[in-house]
Design a protein around this motif. Structure first.
Motif, PDB file in Angstrom:
ATOM      1  N   PRO A 271       0.526  -1.237  -0.491  1.00  0.00           N
ATOM      2  CA  PRO A 271      -0.216  -0.525   0.316  1.00  0.00           C
ATOM      3  C   PRO A 271       1.010   1.549  -0.012  1.00  0.00           C
ATOM      4  CG  PRO A 271      -0.570  -1.824   2.134  1.00  0.00           C
ATOM      5  CD  PRO A 271       0.383  -1.883   1.231  1.00  0.00           C
ATOM      6  N   GLY A 272       0.778   2.429  -1.071  1.00  0.00           N
ATOM      7  CA  GLY A 272       0.978   3.716  -0.087  1.00  0.00           C
ATOM      8  C   GLY A 272       1.002   4.188  -2.437  1.00  0.00           C
ATOM      9  N   ARG A 273       2.353   5.042  -2.223  1.00  0.00           N
ATOM     10  CA  ARG A 273       2.003   5.311  -3.462  1.00  0.00           C
ATOM     11  C   ARG A 273       3.164   5.244  -4.665  1.00  0.00           C
ATOM     12  NH1 ARG A 273       4.712  10.153  -6.717  1.00  0.00           N
ATOM     13  NH2 ARG A 273       2.816  10.554  -8.098  1.00  0.00           N
ATOM     14  N   ARG A 274       3.882   4.328  -5.702  1.00  0.00           N
ATOM     15  CA  ARG A 274       5.059   3.259  -5.729  1.00  0.00           C
ATOM     16  C   ARG A 274       6.000   4.625  -6.377  1.00  0.00           C
ATOM     17  NH1 ARG A 274       1.055   1.926  -9.193  1.00  0.00           N
ATOM     18  NH2 ARG A 274       1.331   1.565 -10.950  1.00  0.00           N
ATOM     19  N   LEU A 275       7.301   4.064  -5.798  1.00  0.00           N
ATOM     20  CA  LEU A 275       8.359   5.041  -6.895  1.00  0.00           C
ATOM     21  C   LEU A 275       8.719   5.438  -8.001  1.00  0.00           C
ATOM     22  CD1 LEU A 275      11.387   6.762  -6.022  1.00  0.00           C
ATOM     23  CD2 LEU A 275      12.327   5.188  -7.376  1.00  0.00           C
ATOM     24  N   ARG A 276       7.440   6.498  -8.961  1.00  0.00           N
ATOM     25  CA  ARG A 276       7.909   7.130 -10.218  1.00  0.00           C
ATOM     26  C   ARG A 276       9.144   7.299 -10.472  1.00  0.00           C
ATOM     27  NH1 ARG A 276       3.082   6.515  -7.669  1.00  0.00           N
ATOM     28  NH2 ARG A 276       1.049   6.070  -8.965  1.00  0.00           N
ATOM     29  N   VAL A 277       9.192   7.097 -11.649  1.00  0.00           N
ATOM     30  CA  VAL A 277      11.000   7.028 -11.660  1.00  0.00           C
ATOM     31  C   VAL A 277      11.241   8.071 -13.051  1.00  0.00           C
ATOM     32  CG1 VAL A 277      12.060   4.409 -10.867  1.00  0.00           C
ATOM     33  CG2 VAL A 277      11.034   5.719 -13.420  1.00  0.00           C
ATOM     34  N   PHE A 278      12.016   9.336 -12.511  1.00  0.00           N
ATOM     35  CA  PHE A 278      11.687  10.664 -13.463  1.00  0.00           C
ATOM     36  C   PHE A 278      10.776  11.187 -13.830  1.00  0.00           C
ATOM     37  CE2 PHE A 278      15.192   7.232 -15.628  1.00  0.00           C
ATOM     38  CZ  PHE A 278      15.866   7.456 -14.410  1.00  0.00           C
ATOM     39  N   GLN A 279       9.370  11.036 -12.430  1.00  0.00           N
ATOM     40  CA  GLN A 279       8.507  11.806 -12.993  1.00  0.00           C
ATOM     41  C   GLN A 279       8.307  13.212 -12.430  1.00  0.00           C
ATOM     42  OE1 GLN A 279       5.822  10.604 -15.150  1.00  0.00           O
ATOM     43  NE2 GLN A 279       8.086   9.584 -15.615  1.00  0.00           N
ATOM     44  N   ASP A 280       9.150  13.922 -11.549  1.00  0.00           N
ATOM     45  CA  ASP A 280       9.452  14.866 -10.257  1.00  0.00           C
ATOM     46  C   ASP A 280      10.737  14.874 -10.141  1.00  0.00           C
ATOM     47  OD1 ASP A 280       9.185  13.127  -7.587  1.00  0.00           O
ATOM     48  OD2 ASP A 280       6.918  12.803  -7.725  1.00  0.00           O
ATOM     49  N   ASP A 281      11.120  16.042  -9.290  1.00  0.00           N
ATOM     50  CA  ASP A 281      12.591  16.321  -8.431  1.00  0.00           C
ATOM     51  C   ASP A 281      12.159  16.230  -7.552  1.00  0.00           C
ATOM     52  OD1 ASP A 281      10.394  17.957  -6.903  1.00  0.00           O
ATOM     53  OD2 ASP A 281      11.500  20.017  -7.907  1.00  0.00           O
ATOM     54  N   ARG A 282      11.759  14.761  -6.767  1.00  0.00           N
ATOM     55  CA  ARG A 282      11.951  14.622  -5.385  1.00  0.00           C
ATOM     56  C   ARG A 282      12.805  13.734  -5.582  1.00  0.00           C
ATOM     57  NH1 ARG A 282       6.843  13.351  -2.134  1.00  0.00           N
ATOM     58  NH2 ARG A 282       7.924  13.097  -0.779  1.00  0.00           N
ATOM     59  N   VAL A 283      13.526  13.149  -4.222  1.00  0.00           N
ATOM     60  CA  VAL A 283      14.138  12.635  -3.405  1.00  0.00           C
ATOM     61  C   VAL A 283      13.360  12.075  -2.883  1.00  0.00           C
ATOM     62  CG1 VAL A 283      16.481  11.813  -2.906  1.00  0.00           C
ATOM     63  CG2 VAL A 283      16.000  13.636  -4.934  1.00  0.00           C
ATOM     64  N   LEU A 284      13.855  10.784  -2.349  1.00  0.00           N
ATOM     65  CA  LEU A 284      13.065  10.066  -1.141  1.00  0.00           C
ATOM     66  C   LEU A 284      13.270   9.051   0.058  1.00  0.00           C
ATOM     67  CD1 LEU A 284       9.331   8.826  -2.793  1.00  0.00           C
ATOM     68  CD2 LEU A 284      10.119  10.680  -1.785  1.00  0.00           C
ATOM     69  N   PHE A 285      15.174   8.740  -1.696  1.00  0.00           N
ATOM     70  CA  PHE A 285      16.104   7.669  -0.343  1.00  0.00           C
ATOM     71  C   PHE A 285      17.475   8.204  -0.925  1.00  0.00           C
ATOM     72  CE2 PHE A 285      13.592   4.999  -3.232  1.00  0.00           C
ATOM     73  CZ  PHE A 285      14.803   4.709  -4.108  1.00  0.00           C
ATOM     74  N   HIS A 286      18.675   8.071  -0.219  1.00  0.00           N
ATOM     75  CA  HIS A 286      19.812   7.715  -0.379  1.00  0.00           C
ATOM     76  C   HIS A 286      19.539   6.847  -1.271  1.00  0.00           C
ATOM     77  CE1 HIS A 286      24.515   8.150  -0.935  1.00  0.00           C
ATOM     78  NE2 HIS A 286      23.910   9.335  -0.415  1.00  0.00           N
ATOM     79  N   GLY A 287      20.097   7.177  -3.288  1.00  0.00           N
ATOM     80  CA  GLY A 287      20.831   5.759  -3.974  1.00  0.00           C
ATOM     81  C   GLY A 287      19.272   6.080  -5.228  1.00  0.00           C
ATOM     82  N   GLN A 288      17.887   6.886  -4.950  1.00  0.00           N
ATOM     83  CA  GLN A 288      17.195   6.899  -5.483  1.00  0.00           C
ATOM     84  C   GLN A 288      17.269   6.900  -7.386  1.00  0.00           C
ATOM     85  OE1 GLN A 288      13.931   8.812  -4.666  1.00  0.00           O
ATOM     86  NE2 GLN A 288      13.924  10.278  -7.063  1.00  0.00           N
ATOM     87  N   PRO A 289      16.715   6.095  -8.172  1.00  0.00           N
ATOM     88  CA  PRO A 289      17.780   6.853  -9.723  1.00  0.00           C
ATOM     89  C   PRO A 289      17.001   8.522  -9.823  1.00  0.00           C
ATOM     90  CG  PRO A 289      16.653   4.869  -9.386  1.00  0.00           C
ATOM     91  CD  PRO A 289      16.197   5.777  -8.239  1.00  0.00           C
ATOM     92  N   VAL A 290      17.728   8.945 -10.485  1.00  0.00           N
ATOM     93  CA  VAL A 290      17.976  10.622 -10.814  1.00  0.00           C
ATOM     94  C   VAL A 290      17.703   9.865 -12.343  1.00  0.00           C
ATOM     95  CG1 VAL A 290      17.623  11.220  -8.302  1.00  0.00           C
ATOM     96  CG2 VAL A 290      20.192  11.526 -10.212  1.00  0.00           C
ATOM     97  N   ALA A 291      18.680  10.019 -12.951  1.00  0.00           N
ATOM     98  CA  ALA A 291      19.263   9.871 -14.198  1.00  0.00           C
ATOM     99  C   ALA A 291      19.459   8.552 -14.546  1.00  0.00           C
ATOM    100  CB  ALA A 291      20.744  11.086 -14.183  1.00  0.00           C
ATOM    101  N   VAL A 292      19.500   8.189 -16.140  1.00  0.00           N
ATOM    102  CA  VAL A 292      19.987   7.548 -16.782  1.00  0.00           C
ATOM    103  C   VAL A 292      20.926   7.589 -18.020  1.00  0.00           C
ATOM    104  CG1 VAL A 292      17.968   6.578 -17.688  1.00  0.00           C
ATOM    105  CG2 VAL A 292      20.097   4.774 -17.732  1.00  0.00           C
ATOM    106  N   VAL A 293      21.813   7.285 -18.338  1.00  0.00           N
ATOM    107  CA  VAL A 293      23.032   7.365 -19.320  1.00  0.00           C
ATOM    108  C   VAL A 293      23.071   6.543 -19.961  1.00  0.00           C
ATOM    109  CG1 VAL A 293      25.493   7.896 -20.303  1.00  0.00           C
ATOM    110  CG2 VAL A 293      24.346   9.144 -18.292  1.00  0.00           C
ATOM    111  N   VAL A 294      22.825   6.509 -20.885  1.00  0.00           N
ATOM    112  CA  VAL A 294      22.059   5.193 -22.132  1.00  0.00           C
ATOM    113  C   VAL A 294      23.544   5.470 -23.559  1.00  0.00           C
ATOM    114  CG1 VAL A 294      20.578   3.969 -23.805  1.00  0.00           C
ATOM    115  CG2 VAL A 294      20.528   5.225 -22.473  1.00  0.00           C
ATOM    116  N   ALA A 295      24.385   4.266 -23.771  1.00  0.00           N
ATOM    117  CA  ALA A 295      25.834   4.333 -25.028  1.00  0.00           C
ATOM    118  C   ALA A 295      25.409   3.003 -25.566  1.00  0.00           C
ATOM    119  CB  ALA A 295      26.730   4.607 -23.641  1.00  0.00           C
ATOM    120  N   THR A 296      26.175   3.480 -26.457  1.00  0.00           N
ATOM    121  CA  THR A 296      27.121   2.008 -27.622  1.00  0.00           C
ATOM    122  C   THR A 296      27.932   1.294 -25.916  1.00  0.00           C
ATOM    123  OG1 THR A 296      28.201   3.250 -28.270  1.00  0.00           O
ATOM    124  CG2 THR A 296      25.866   3.640 -29.511  1.00  0.00           C
TER     125      THR A 296
END
Length: 731
Positions: A90-115
């Motif tokens: 129950p609750g509001r699950r983490l929504r990746v890259f949907q807002d600027d809030r940080v809920l815990f240390h290590g939360q995904p804040v960006a992803v780099v895609v490369a070859t």
């Protein structure tokens, strides 16, 4: 109908997938080569609470090979439909890259895609994120708990006041992480509006449904593939944010994307066994008969989801007593959400309850086994139901005899070998195995071979092997002529692979499907004028080694192959189903154990060495003794880790996990593992399911830490109520 010969079930067979694993042919989530795949690396939040004020991606985007840097300011907006059915608390699950809030240390804040992976890794190091950081709340003992879940029978406070002997004890249990060998990984590919992921998961159907909910897709537009899992222990029981990140990156770049968590990222990218503060007040008469117990339980959860587990069960039914009160409180912290870990809830509760029983036995001068016998209930006092089977007293008897319990000196610190203090301890264990709806499909081909399919998983207990065994028996085939397929959401749906539920649930569905196909073949034979079985009562026909014959007259019969060929049938097919236990239970259904430990403690240094361990299990029918031994050894080793080594350490200043890696988070290695023996009581529990099984994978870890702690007390006279038990606590 005549019973089928039981040639495969109960035999100590080697794993059917063993050769694939030892030769490297078994492919895990990160090992699938998808054409055109590129690599993704997550950028983790370096603060434990707050908001992102800026993200500078310019240097990363200029790095050779980097294709995109995705974050909350440029990511697509995702629907995130409600999806309570995929193990989301129950609750509001983490929504990746949907807002600027940080809920815990290590939360995904960006992803780099490369070859290349190297370009993605270096690109991630170049992303600069600034925060408006707050002070995270990560200390279980400093935060305010939520509203409790309560249970009561009788009047526990009055029962305590009237008890001749009263104990007031508080136990502290550290957070544990799963640390499977295989890291969590996802490869995602979009084909138009259809999504395919190769993902490390213990529930392909749950991952499918969660991805469909996040992206607002029909369930059949998502396919999840996972034929092998390199260990899980519960860490793969829900779809984690990195899986969504991989799918987002694949959609944005238009390329298949492979994302593998580092070992460090697994400490905050997936769940963990939560830490506990467990106060237990226990009252008894002078004869050791329990009068009352009051359980006050605090456990950590995240600030955005409320995770719960079955920590209250044992305190309600393991021992007979008229008065019980329980309060179970979740403490919301700025951490990622916990998840079930082997023996969830009950393994944690058992340390408190079984340590307290040992303390009471010492206080009263009663043998710990005798104390438990005096409080053996005749029924489940939490609900009034009779036991399906409960042979815990027999576990005590067998264990005491086989372990040499009579050699135990009850006086602490009385047995010594040179510098080593020697102690024996024991504990009881209980686990309520899961039973969930499941389906299976079987096809018997004209060449006399069969293929069985179900969308379950195999994280190590040997699902491929054990399900092949039950299918081979039900079809009357040899093991080598049956192929079991799993780990694909296109197969018939099943429950999560966890909670000791797979054999009872999936196995029952497999047997149902195989029975239907075998009966089709028998009906075809007895109605075929050219068959040697023509006119025989179908109930008198059995199948062995692919040959149908009259029970008691093996000469009269024919093979599947000849029957299908003569009738011009390419195959027979059947679907099996297990609906679950039903809405009304008639029995209390649990697995039990008695665990025994011998330890040696260095009298000067406080070092603890476990010298031998024994587990005796009331787990119903054992399908595969060789796999059962593997489970028992693994569970006991996991319990040694919980008792003596494992402890996730958090820096409360910023929420960072200090020991996020196997160099600093200690787990048992070969030198820590003693002589281990497992004994399984013969018998079946047919009240629980048609196979008569209870499940073994969870109960084997329940009680292990308490048995070791009790042995340490017997050796040293020092009662340590905090896990792990460290040398400094014994000095």
């Amino acid at each position: 109908m005549s019973p089928q010969p039981q040639a495969a079930v109960g035999a100590p067979l080697s794993r059917v997938d063993g050769r694939l694993k030892v030769t490297g042919e078994a492919r895990y989530a990160a090992e699938f080569d998808v054409d055109g795949a590129v690599h993704a690396v997550i950028v983790d939040a370096s603060v434990g609470s707050g908001r992102i004020t800026s993200i500078d991606t310019r240097a990363a985007e200029k790095h050779p090979g980097v294709l995109r840097v995705i974050h909350h300011r440029n990511a697509p907006k995702l629907p995130y439909r409600d999806n309570a059915g995929s193990n989301n608390p129950p609750g509001r699950r983490l929504r990746v890259f949907q807002d600027d809030r940080v809920l815990f240390h290590g939360q995904p804040v960006a992803v780099v895609v490369a070859t290349t992976l190297e370009a993605a890794q270096h690109g991630a190091s170049l992303v600069k994120v600034r925060y408006d950081a707050g002070q995270p709340s990560t200390d279980l003992h400093e935060a305010d708990p939520g509203e409790p879940t309560r249970y009561a029978r009788g009047d526990a406070e009055a029962g305590l006041r009237s008890s001749a002997v009263r104990l007031d004890l508080t136990y502290q249990l550290a957070r544990n992480h799963h640390n499977p060998m295989e890291p969590h990984a996802t490869t995602a590919r979009w084909d138009g509006d259809r999504l395919t992921v190769w993902d490390k998961t213990q529930w392909v159907m749950g991952t499918r449904d969660e991805l469909a909910a996040v992206f607002d897709l029909p369930a059949d537009a998502v396919r999840v593939i996972n034929p092998f899992v390199g260990g899980g222990f519960g860490s793969g029981l829900r779809c984690w944010p990195h899986t969504v990140v991989a799918a987002v990156a694949a959609r944005v770049t238009g390329r298949p994307v492979k994302l593998v968590l580092t070992r460090r990222q697994m400490y905050f990218g997936t769940g963990f066994r939560p830490s506990y503060a467990y106060r237990l007040r226990l009252g008894s008469d002078r004869g050791g008969r329990l009068r009352a117990a009051v359980h006050d339980i605090d456990a950590e959860t995240s600030s955005y989801e409320t995770f719960t587990e079955a920590v209250m069960v044992a305190g309600q039914m393991l021992y007979s007593m008229p008065n019980v009160s329980q309060e179970y409180r979740q403490v919301p912290l700025d951490v990622n959400t916990p998840i079930w870990m082997r023996g969830p809830g009950l393994a944690s509760a058992s340390f408190a309850i079984e340590s307290a029983m040992d303390e009471l036995a010492h206080e009263l001068g009663i043998d710990p086994i005798e104390l438990r016998r005096r409080n053996e209930p005749s029924e489940d006092e939490s609900n009034g139901l009779p036991w399906s089977t409960r042979r815990l007293s027999e576990c005590y008897t067998v264990g005491a005899r086989e372990f040499g319990w009579d050699r135990r000196n009850p006086e602490p610190r009385s047995t010594r070998e040179g510098d080593w203090l020697i102690g024996l301890g024991m504990a009881a264990g209980v686990y309520d195995p899961g039973r969930f709806p499941a389906q299976a499909r079987v096809r018997l081909d004209a060449d006399g071979t069969a293929v069985v399919e179900a969308a379950t998983s195999d994280m190590g207990p040997g699902t491929y092997t054990s399900q092949t065994q039950v299918a081979a028996n039900a079809l009357g085939l040899t093991m080598r002529t049956v192929t079991f397929r799993l780990g694909d959401s296109l197969y018939p749906p099943t429950s999560p692979h966890g909670g000791s539920a797979t054999m009872a649930s999936v196995g029952t569905a497999v047997v149902d499907a195989c029975n239907k196909v075998r009966r089709q073949a028998i009906a075809l034979a007895v109605g075929d004028e050219e068959s040697p079985l023509y006119g025989v009562d179908a109930d008198d026909v059995v199948v062995r080694g692919g040959r149908l014959h009259v029970q008691g007259d093996p000469a009269r019969g024919e093979t599947y192959r000849s029957l299908l060929a003569r009738n011009d049938r390419s195959h027979l097919e059947g679907d099996g189903d297990y609906p679950g236990p039903g809405s009304t239970e008639r029995h209390s259904y649990h697995a039990y154990n008695a665990t025994f430990a011998e330890v040696a403690v260095d009298a000067t240094l406080g070092l603890v060495r476990v010298r031998r361990m024994l587990g005796v299990y009331d787990a119903g029918r054992v399908i595969s003794p060789k796999l059962a031994d593997s489970q028992a050894i693994g569970g006991i080793v996991g319990g040694i880790g919980t008792a003596l080594l494992e402890h996730t350490v958090t820096d409360h200043r910023d929420g960072r996990i200090v020991n996020a890696g196997l160099a600093d988070y200690l787990v048992p290695v070969n030198a820590d593992v003693p002589e281990v023996r497992a004994i399984y009581l013969d018998g079946e529990d047919n009240a629980g399911n048609a196979l008569g099984v209870k499940g073994l994978g969870e109960v084997v870890q329940v009680g292990v830490a308490a048995a070791i702690g009790n042995a340490v007390f017997n050796a040293t006279g020092r009662r340590v109520r905090q896990l792990p038990i460290t040398a400094e606590a014994l000095l």
